[in-house]
Design a protein around this motif. Structure first.
Motif, PDB file in Angstrom:
ATOM      1  N   LYS A   1       0.806  -1.230   0.000  1.00  0.00           N
ATOM      2  CA  LYS A   1       0.000   0.000   0.000  1.00  0.00           C
ATOM      3  C   LYS A   1       0.839   1.281   0.000  1.00  0.00           C
ATOM      4  O   LYS A   1       0.408   2.297  -0.502  1.00  0.00           O
ATOM      5  N   ARG A   2       2.022   1.218   0.573  1.00  0.00           N
ATOM      6  CA  ARG A   2       2.856   2.418   0.655  1.00  0.00           C
ATOM      7  C   ARG A   2       3.087   3.024  -0.727  1.00  0.00           C
ATOM      8  O   ARG A   2       3.175   4.229  -0.882  1.00  0.00           O
ATOM      9  N   TRP A   3       3.208   2.206  -1.716  1.00  0.00           N
ATOM     10  CA  TRP A   3       3.537   2.690  -3.054  1.00  0.00           C
ATOM     11  C   TRP A   3       2.302   3.083  -3.861  1.00  0.00           C
ATOM     12  O   TRP A   3       2.413   3.554  -4.979  1.00  0.00           O
ATOM     13  N   LYS A   4       1.137   2.916  -3.295  1.00  0.00           N
ATOM     14  CA  LYS A   4      -0.097   3.264  -4.000  1.00  0.00           C
ATOM     15  C   LYS A   4      -0.506   4.713  -3.752  1.00  0.00           C
ATOM     16  O   LYS A   4      -1.452   5.194  -4.347  1.00  0.00           O
ATOM     17  N   ARG A   5       0.200   5.393  -2.871  1.00  0.00           N
ATOM     18  CA  ARG A   5      -0.156   6.767  -2.536  1.00  0.00           C
ATOM     19  C   ARG A   5       0.750   7.752  -3.258  1.00  0.00           C
ATOM     20  O   ARG A   5       1.921   7.491  -3.478  1.00  0.00           O
ATOM     21  N   VAL A   6       0.209   8.889  -3.585  1.00  0.00           N
ATOM     22  CA  VAL A   6       0.977   9.962  -4.207  1.00  0.00           C
ATOM     23  C   VAL A   6       1.570  10.823  -3.096  1.00  0.00           C
ATOM     24  O   VAL A   6       0.922  11.087  -2.087  1.00  0.00           O
ATOM     25  N   TRP A   7       2.816  11.267  -3.274  1.00  0.00           N
ATOM     26  CA  TRP A   7       3.496  12.102  -2.276  1.00  0.00           C
ATOM     27  C   TRP A   7       2.750  13.413  -2.084  1.00  0.00           C
ATOM     28  O   TRP A   7       2.340  14.052  -3.044  1.00  0.00           O
ATOM     29  N   LYS A   8       2.584  13.805  -0.814  1.00  0.00           N
ATOM     30  CA  LYS A   8       1.995  15.092  -0.467  1.00  0.00           C
ATOM     31  C   LYS A   8       2.988  15.839   0.405  1.00  0.00           C
ATOM     32  O   LYS A   8       3.700  15.233   1.214  1.00  0.00           O
TER      33      LYS A   8
ATOM     34  N   TYR B   1       3.548  15.151   4.119  1.00  0.00           N
ATOM     35  CA  TYR B   1       4.313  13.989   4.575  1.00  0.00           C
ATOM     36  C   TYR B   1       5.735  14.374   4.976  1.00  0.00           C
ATOM     37  O   TYR B   1       6.407  13.623   5.673  1.00  0.00           O
TER      38      TYR B   1
END
Length: 59
Positions: A40-47, A50
């Protein structure tokens, strides 16, 4: 098995985590096909929010 530190309690705060992160990153770069990319960590876009959670080098 790899030992990150023989005396982890003597390391500065966060250093053990930084070493583990670096070892994991190195392993992924050497053998990317062995890493579970569906995590799941890689399914999110950087904001930008963070950034305050990111562990940087202490030196």
């Amino acid at each position: 098995m790899t030992t990150i530190s023989d005396q982890p309690a003597s390391l500065p705060e966060g250093e053990l985590t930084r070493r583990y992160r670096d070892m994991l990153e190195d392993a992924i770069r050497r053998q990317p096909d062995s890493y579970l990319w569906s995590h799941k960590r890689w399914k999110r876009v950087w904001k930008d929010e963070y950034a305050s959670l990111w562990i940087e080098e202490s030196h």
